[in-house]
Design an enzyme around this catalytic site. Structure first.
Site, mmCIF file in Angstrom:
data_model
loop_
_atom_site.group_PDB
_atom_site.id
_atom_site.type_symbol
_atom_site.label_atom_id
_atom_site.label_comp_id
_atom_site.label_asym_id
_atom_site.label_seq_id
_atom_site.Cartn_x
_atom_site.Cartn_y
_atom_site.Cartn_z
ATOM 1 N N TYR A 1 0.723 -1.381 0.011
ATOM 2 C CA TYR A 1 -0.189 -0.162 0.171
ATOM 3 C C TYR A 1 0.816 1.214 -0.043
ATOM 4 O O TYR A 1 0.689 2.097 -0.700
ATOM 5 C CB TYR A 1 -0.871 0.176 1.263
ATOM 6 C CG TYR A 1 -1.794 1.237 1.373
ATOM 7 C CD1 TYR A 1 -2.728 1.717 0.589
ATOM 8 C CD2 TYR A 1 -1.392 2.330 2.354
ATOM 9 C CE1 TYR A 1 -3.370 2.844 0.631
ATOM 10 C CE2 TYR A 1 -2.049 3.446 2.450
ATOM 11 C CZ TYR A 1 -3.058 3.608 1.560
ATOM 12 O OH TYR A 1 -3.831 4.852 1.466
ATOM 13 N N GLU B 1 -11.016 4.857 4.918
ATOM 14 C CA GLU B 1 -10.535 5.951 6.106
ATOM 15 C C GLU B 1 -11.367 5.980 6.966
ATOM 16 O O GLU B 1 -11.055 6.142 8.191
ATOM 17 C CB GLU B 1 -10.057 6.900 5.213
ATOM 18 C CG GLU B 1 -8.671 7.024 4.645
ATOM 19 C CD GLU B 1 -7.431 6.626 5.314
ATOM 20 O OE1 GLU B 1 -7.503 6.793 6.521
ATOM 21 O OE2 GLU B 1 -6.449 6.511 4.573
ATOM 22 N N TRP C 1 -4.604 0.988 10.436
ATOM 23 C CA TRP C 1 -4.881 0.960 9.065
ATOM 24 C C TRP C 1 -4.478 -0.539 8.708
ATOM 25 O O TRP C 1 -5.343 -0.971 7.657
ATOM 26 C CB TRP C 1 -3.942 1.581 8.344
ATOM 27 C CG TRP C 1 -4.044 1.674 6.806
ATOM 28 C CD1 TRP C 1 -3.148 1.625 6.069
ATOM 29 C CD2 TRP C 1 -5.274 2.230 6.004
ATOM 30 N NE1 TRP C 1 -3.977 1.719 4.714
ATOM 31 C CE2 TRP C 1 -4.864 2.247 4.829
ATOM 32 C CE3 TRP C 1 -6.507 2.675 6.520
ATOM 33 C CZ2 TRP C 1 -5.834 2.421 3.687
ATOM 34 C CZ3 TRP C 1 -7.564 3.017 5.718
ATOM 35 C CH2 TRP C 1 -7.152 3.101 4.112
#
Length: 182
Positions: A16, A38, A46
């Protein structure tokens, strides 16, 4: 050259970081995906959200905005029960609310991308942080965008979430100065 330290040794996080984080995107569907993820991350790590990303893509038909705007409470409850997504119903309901708000913005601005990128004159903000500790959790701009989105009925779009979102879609480049992906 090195890379940012925050991805750690997890391959999913490294991929990512290397291929998506801080890379400018103007694709409304991808931008909607990042806004959703998000928002789902709020209060979580995350890496948890990234591990569930495939399930989110399946549940929300690759973040088809029109499809998501038409989901009803029964559909969202079914998604909560049948898919490996964050089980917070209000976060799932935000997918529908945000899709509806994006459709309104698309009518007004031509695209969600145009609406967002106009805040920075369509030019990414490239910061020159030497240490990750210097990267802010939010800025005056993320606070302003957050307030504007809330006025347009977006959900789970606080200033910290929006700053992370701005990084996710490349409106802000916060790779540290020594990162080879800068």
């Amino acid at each position: 050259m090195s890379t940012c330290l925050w991805p750690g040794s997890k391959q999913l996080m490294q991929t990512y970081h290397d291929k998506e984080w801080c890379v400018p995107s103007y694709d409304d569907q991808y931008i909607f995906e990042m806004l959703t993820l998000e928002g789902a991350q709020s209060g979580l790590s995350w890496s948890i959200v990234l591990r569930k990303r495939d399930s989110y893509q399946e549940a929300f038909r690759n973040f088809d905005i029109k499809y998501c705007s038409q989901l009803n409470d029964k559909d969202l409850t079914a998604i909560k029960e049948q898919f490996n997504v964050i089980k917070h119903l209000a976060k799932l309901q935000s997918v529908r609310a945000n899709a509806l708000a994006i459709l309104d913005i698309q009518k007004e601005f031509g695209s969600f991308s145009n609406f967002l990128w106009e805040y920075i004159n369509f030019e990414p903000i490239v910061n020159n942080w030497e240490k990750e500790e210097s990267i802010p959790s939010h800025t005056d701009l993320s606070t302003r965008i957050s307030k504007d989105l809330k006025k347009r009925n977006f959900k789970f779009v606080g200033p910290v979430t929006i700053y992370s979102f701005m990084q996710a879609i490349g409106m802000v480049n916060d790779h540290i100065t020594t990162c080879r992906y800068r």
